[in-house]
Design a protein around this motif. Structure first.
Motif, PDB file in Angstrom:
ATOM      1  N   TYR A  27       0.859  -1.192   0.000  1.00  0.00           N
ATOM      2  CA  TYR A  27       0.000   0.000   0.000  1.00  0.00           C
ATOM      3  C   TYR A  27       0.886   1.230   0.000  1.00  0.00           C
ATOM      4  O   TYR A  27       1.965   1.230   0.620  1.00  0.00           O
ATOM      5  CB  TYR A  27      -0.948  -0.048   1.212  1.00  0.00           C
ATOM      6  CG  TYR A  27      -1.960  -1.157   1.032  1.00  0.00           C
ATOM      7  CD1 TYR A  27      -3.230  -0.889   0.543  1.00  0.00           C
ATOM      8  CD2 TYR A  27      -1.608  -2.485   1.257  1.00  0.00           C
ATOM      9  CE1 TYR A  27      -4.140  -1.918   0.306  1.00  0.00           C
ATOM     10  CE2 TYR A  27      -2.506  -3.521   1.016  1.00  0.00           C
ATOM     11  CZ  TYR A  27      -3.770  -3.230   0.544  1.00  0.00           C
ATOM     12  OH  TYR A  27      -4.653  -4.246   0.296  1.00  0.00           O
ATOM     13  N   GLY A  29       1.970   5.126   0.549  1.00  0.00           N
ATOM     14  CA  GLY A  29       1.880   6.443   1.164  1.00  0.00           C
ATOM     15  C   GLY A  29       2.576   7.466   0.278  1.00  0.00           C
ATOM     16  O   GLY A  29       3.123   7.132  -0.771  1.00  0.00           O
ATOM     17  N   LEU A  69       2.754   0.503  12.376  1.00  0.00           N
ATOM     18  CA  LEU A  69       2.621   1.481  11.284  1.00  0.00           C
ATOM     19  C   LEU A  69       2.167   0.800   9.993  1.00  0.00           C
ATOM     20  O   LEU A  69       1.288   1.295   9.285  1.00  0.00           O
ATOM     21  CB  LEU A  69       3.958   2.200  11.087  1.00  0.00           C
ATOM     22  CG  LEU A  69       3.949   3.347  10.085  1.00  0.00           C
ATOM     23  CD1 LEU A  69       4.851   4.484  10.596  1.00  0.00           C
ATOM     24  CD2 LEU A  69       4.423   2.928   8.703  1.00  0.00           C
ATOM     25  N   ASN A  70       2.733  -0.370   9.674  1.00  0.00           N
ATOM     26  CA  ASN A  70       2.311  -1.089   8.472  1.00  0.00           C
ATOM     27  C   ASN A  70       0.837  -1.456   8.567  1.00  0.00           C
ATOM     28  O   ASN A  70       0.071  -1.262   7.616  1.00  0.00           O
ATOM     29  CB  ASN A  70       3.164  -2.351   8.270  1.00  0.00           C
ATOM     30  CG  ASN A  70       4.498  -2.090   7.572  1.00  0.00           C
ATOM     31  OD1 ASN A  70       4.764  -2.579   6.482  1.00  0.00           O
ATOM     32  ND2 ASN A  70       5.364  -1.297   8.196  1.00  0.00           N
ATOM     33  N   GLU A  72      -1.539  -0.116  10.398  1.00  0.00           N
ATOM     34  CA  GLU A  72      -2.419   1.057  10.435  1.00  0.00           C
ATOM     35  C   GLU A  72      -2.576   1.679   9.048  1.00  0.00           C
ATOM     36  O   GLU A  72      -3.683   1.951   8.588  1.00  0.00           O
ATOM     37  CB  GLU A  72      -1.813   2.077  11.405  1.00  0.00           C
ATOM     38  CG  GLU A  72      -2.655   3.309  11.589  1.00  0.00           C
ATOM     39  CD  GLU A  72      -2.002   4.297  12.554  1.00  0.00           C
ATOM     40  OE1 GLU A  72      -1.123   3.887  13.345  1.00  0.00           O
ATOM     41  OE2 GLU A  72      -2.379   5.484  12.497  1.00  0.00           O
ATOM     42  N   TYR A  73      -1.457   1.892   8.359  1.00  0.00           N
ATOM     43  CA  TYR A  73      -1.548   2.615   7.089  1.00  0.00           C
ATOM     44  C   TYR A  73      -1.983   1.724   5.925  1.00  0.00           C
ATOM     45  O   TYR A  73      -2.488   2.227   4.917  1.00  0.00           O
ATOM     46  CB  TYR A  73      -0.245   3.369   6.804  1.00  0.00           C
ATOM     47  CG  TYR A  73      -0.135   4.579   7.701  1.00  0.00           C
ATOM     48  CD1 TYR A  73      -0.835   5.745   7.406  1.00  0.00           C
ATOM     49  CD2 TYR A  73       0.605   4.543   8.874  1.00  0.00           C
ATOM     50  CE1 TYR A  73      -0.788   6.845   8.248  1.00  0.00           C
ATOM     51  CE2 TYR A  73       0.665   5.644   9.728  1.00  0.00           C
ATOM     52  CZ  TYR A  73      -0.035   6.791   9.401  1.00  0.00           C
ATOM     53  OH  TYR A  73      -0.003   7.882  10.229  1.00  0.00           O
ATOM     54  N   VAL A  76      -5.511   2.465   5.248  1.00  0.00           N
ATOM     55  CA  VAL A  76      -5.970   3.760   4.738  1.00  0.00           C
ATOM     56  C   VAL A  76      -5.281   4.192   3.440  1.00  0.00           C
ATOM     57  O   VAL A  76      -5.824   5.011   2.704  1.00  0.00           O
ATOM     58  CB  VAL A  76      -5.804   4.881   5.810  1.00  0.00           C
ATOM     59  CG1 VAL A  76      -6.805   4.678   6.926  1.00  0.00           C
ATOM     60  CG2 VAL A  76      -4.401   4.954   6.368  1.00  0.00           C
ATOM     61  N   TRP A  77      -4.096   3.674   3.156  1.00  0.00           N
ATOM     62  CA  TRP A  77      -3.424   4.054   1.916  1.00  0.00           C
ATOM     63  C   TRP A  77      -3.911   3.173   0.760  1.00  0.00           C
ATOM     64  O   TRP A  77      -4.368   2.043   0.984  1.00  0.00           O
ATOM     65  CB  TRP A  77      -1.906   3.914   2.073  1.00  0.00           C
ATOM     66  CG  TRP A  77      -1.273   4.971   2.932  1.00  0.00           C
ATOM     67  CD1 TRP A  77      -1.836   6.129   3.364  1.00  0.00           C
ATOM     68  CD2 TRP A  77       0.062   4.948   3.462  1.00  0.00           C
ATOM     69  NE1 TRP A  77      -0.923   6.835   4.130  1.00  0.00           N
ATOM     70  CE2 TRP A  77       0.233   6.152   4.204  1.00  0.00           C
ATOM     71  CE3 TRP A  77       1.138   4.047   3.378  1.00  0.00           C
ATOM     72  CZ2 TRP A  77       1.437   6.457   4.845  1.00  0.00           C
ATOM     73  CZ3 TRP A  77       2.329   4.354   4.018  1.00  0.00           C
ATOM     74  CH2 TRP A  77       2.480   5.540   4.738  1.00  0.00           C
ATOM     75  N   PRO A 106       2.009  10.955   6.672  1.00  0.00           N
ATOM     76  CA  PRO A 106       0.838  10.087   6.804  1.00  0.00           C
ATOM     77  C   PRO A 106      -0.089  10.179   5.596  1.00  0.00           C
ATOM     78  O   PRO A 106      -1.088   9.465   5.518  1.00  0.00           O
ATOM     79  CB  PRO A 106       0.137  10.637   8.059  1.00  0.00           C
ATOM     80  CG  PRO A 106       0.531  12.078   8.097  1.00  0.00           C
ATOM     81  CD  PRO A 106       1.901  12.184   7.478  1.00  0.00           C
ATOM     82  N   ASP A 107       0.250  11.052   4.656  1.00  0.00           N
ATOM     83  CA  ASP A 107      -0.644  11.237   3.506  1.00  0.00           C
ATOM     84  C   ASP A 107      -0.590  10.037   2.562  1.00  0.00           C
ATOM     85  O   ASP A 107       0.452   9.405   2.420  1.00  0.00           O
ATOM     86  CB  ASP A 107      -0.249  12.496   2.727  1.00  0.00           C
ATOM     87  CG  ASP A 107      -0.486  13.755   3.551  1.00  0.00           C
ATOM     88  OD1 ASP A 107      -1.309  13.695   4.483  1.00  0.00           O
ATOM     89  OD2 ASP A 107       0.172  14.766   3.276  1.00  0.00           O
ATOM     90  N   PRO A 108      -1.687   9.741   1.891  1.00  0.00           N
ATOM     91  CA  PRO A 108      -1.697   8.611   0.951  1.00  0.00           C
ATOM     92  C   PRO A 108      -0.910   8.913  -0.317  1.00  0.00           C
ATOM     93  O   PRO A 108      -0.748  10.086  -0.697  1.00  0.00           O
ATOM     94  CB  PRO A 108      -3.184   8.440   0.630  1.00  0.00           C
ATOM     95  CG  PRO A 108      -3.807   9.758   0.926  1.00  0.00           C
ATOM     96  CD  PRO A 108      -2.985  10.400   2.004  1.00  0.00           C
TER      97      PRO A 108
END
Ligand code: SF4
Ligand code: SF4
Length: 129
Positions: A27, A29, A69-70, A72-73, A76-77, A106-108
């Motif tokens: 995914y 970011g 972190l992996n 969580e994101y 959303v990414w 944190p942005d996609p």
């Protein structure tokens, strides 16, 4: 068990890993990738492909922060399944210390839909209504 993308991916993002993953579980970011821990089948083929040596098995010590972190994101990414254009300055950031504190975003990322070349317009006429 899963594989985990760690700090040195930040601002490197060569994306060689994406090309080899059999289940497309990366995914994107803005300036790094993550692996979805529930989708990774633990095959390990991405680990040696990463020129930044940023991919590690979750059995490696000290990865708690990166595991979180992996996970969580990856929720959303956007999913990414093909290698895009790495940043022109990627090499300059390879191996730099404290990349998370300095550069993590944190942005996609753009994900597959927009980073892939646009498909040519179909020349098949639209059906008559
Ligand atoms: S190859 Fe390594 S540095 Fe590049 S995007 Fe994949 S994990 Fe990140
Ligand atoms: S270990 Fe295999 S399934 Fe998991 S991210 Fe790497 S290539 Fe994909």
């Amino acid at each position: 068990m899963t594989y985990v993308v760690t700090e040195n991916c930040i601002k490197c993002k060569y994306m060689d890993c994406v090309e080899v993953c059999p289940v497309d579980c990366f995914y994107e970011g803005e300036n790094m990738l993550v692996i979805h821990p529930d989708e990774c089948i633990d095959c390990g083929v991405c680990e040696p492909e990463c020129p930044a040596e940023a991919i590690l098995p979750d059995t490696a010590p000290g990865l708690d922060k990166w595991l979180k972190l992996n996970a969580e994101y990856a929720e959303v990414w956007p999913n990414i399944v093909a290698k895009g254009e790495p940043p022109a300055d990627a090499e300059a950031f390879d191996g730099q210390p404290d990349k998370f504190e300095k550069y993590f975003s944190p942005d996609p990322g753009q994900g597959e839909a927009t980073s892939a070349p646009q498909a040519p317009q179909s020349d098949v006429p639209a059906p008559k209504t």
